[in-house]
Design a protein around this motif. Structure first.
Motif, short mmCIF file in Angstrom:
data_model
loop_
_atom_site.label_atom_id
_atom_site.label_comp_id
_atom_site.label_asym_id
_atom_site.label_seq_id
_atom_site.Cartn_x
_atom_site.Cartn_y
_atom_site.Cartn_z
N UNK A 1 0.83 -1.19 0.00
CA UNK A 1 0.00 0.00 0.00
C UNK A 1 0.88 1.25 0.00
N UNK A 2 0.31 2.32 -0.52
CA UNK A 2 0.96 3.63 -0.49
C UNK A 2 -0.04 4.61 0.11
N UNK A 3 0.39 5.35 1.11
CA UNK A 3 -0.51 6.29 1.77
C UNK A 3 0.20 7.63 1.96
N UNK A 4 -0.39 8.71 1.53
CA UNK A 4 -1.64 8.83 0.78
C UNK A 4 -1.43 8.42 -0.67
N UNK B 1 4.01 7.04 2.53
CA UNK B 1 4.47 5.90 3.31
C UNK B 1 4.20 4.64 2.50
N UNK B 2 5.26 3.88 2.24
CA UNK B 2 5.16 2.62 1.50
C UNK B 2 5.09 1.51 2.53
N UNK C 1 9.38 5.61 4.33
CA UNK C 1 8.87 6.89 3.89
C UNK C 1 9.62 7.31 2.64
N UNK C 2 8.89 7.89 1.69
CA UNK C 2 9.49 8.34 0.44
C UNK C 2 9.16 9.82 0.26
N UNK D 1 0.81 5.46 -6.82
CA UNK D 1 0.49 6.74 -6.21
C UNK D 1 0.74 7.82 -7.25
N UNK D 2 0.12 8.98 -7.04
CA UNK D 2 0.24 10.08 -7.98
C UNK D 2 0.93 11.26 -7.32
#
Length: 160
Positions: free
Chosen positions: A30-33, A43-44, A82-83, A110-111
């Motif tokens: 998951x990737x958030x947001x 956050x990956x 975190x990216x 993610x965008x």
């Protein structure tokens, strides 16, 4: 005889699904947001067992092809990193995760959007050919199914 073969097929399908579902449920990234402005942080998270070693997140997109190593155990289980998206080009990025034991943990997207604005789109110039083709295919399939159902009912009523 037909009812028995349908029952056997259904039982086999449910059994296979039961066996494969746990493996599919474990392989999750998951990737958030899901959307962040340039310079934002995402956050990956991969559903890997922390005991198997660090997860590697492979990030690809318009101007990226990089690996990010997990840095912490995620609160809900798994591993995360975190990216920071400074220097990223506006667009969509794909994250593919591999657990420390070499198993795949799936992928997510993610965008990255402009700062202070919505995602840049193509507006009236957007190519919707694929969307129109998919919609047309669905409408055609629905019409064919309806026609087959009507013919079957008419044939059954003339026999009775």
């Amino acid at each position: 005889m037909k009812a028995q073969s349908v029952l056997v097929s259904a039982t086999l399908g449910v059994g296979l699904g039961t066996l494969l579902l746990p493996a599919a449920a474990l392989a999750e990234t998951t990737v958030s947001p899901a959307t962040t402005p340039v310079g934002g942080t995402v956050v990956l998270t991969a559903s890997c067992n922390p005991k198997s070693g660090d997860a590697i997140f492979h990030v690809t997109g318009p101007n990226r092809d990089q690996n990010v190593r997990s840095t912490t155990a995620a609160a809900g289980g798994g591993l995360s990193a975190e990216l920071f998206t400074a220097g990223f080009t506006i667009g969509t990025y794909t994250v593919t995760a591999t657990c420390g034991d070499g198993t795949s943990a799936g992928s997510a997207t993610f965008a990255v959007t402009p700062i202070g604005g919505a995602a840049a789109g193509e507006g009236a110039n957007a190519d919707t050919t694929g969307l129109l083709a998919a919609g047309g295919t669905l409408v055609g399939a629905a019409a064919a199914g309806t026609l087959a159902l009507v013919r079957r009912r008419r044939h059954a009523s003339t026999l009775a």
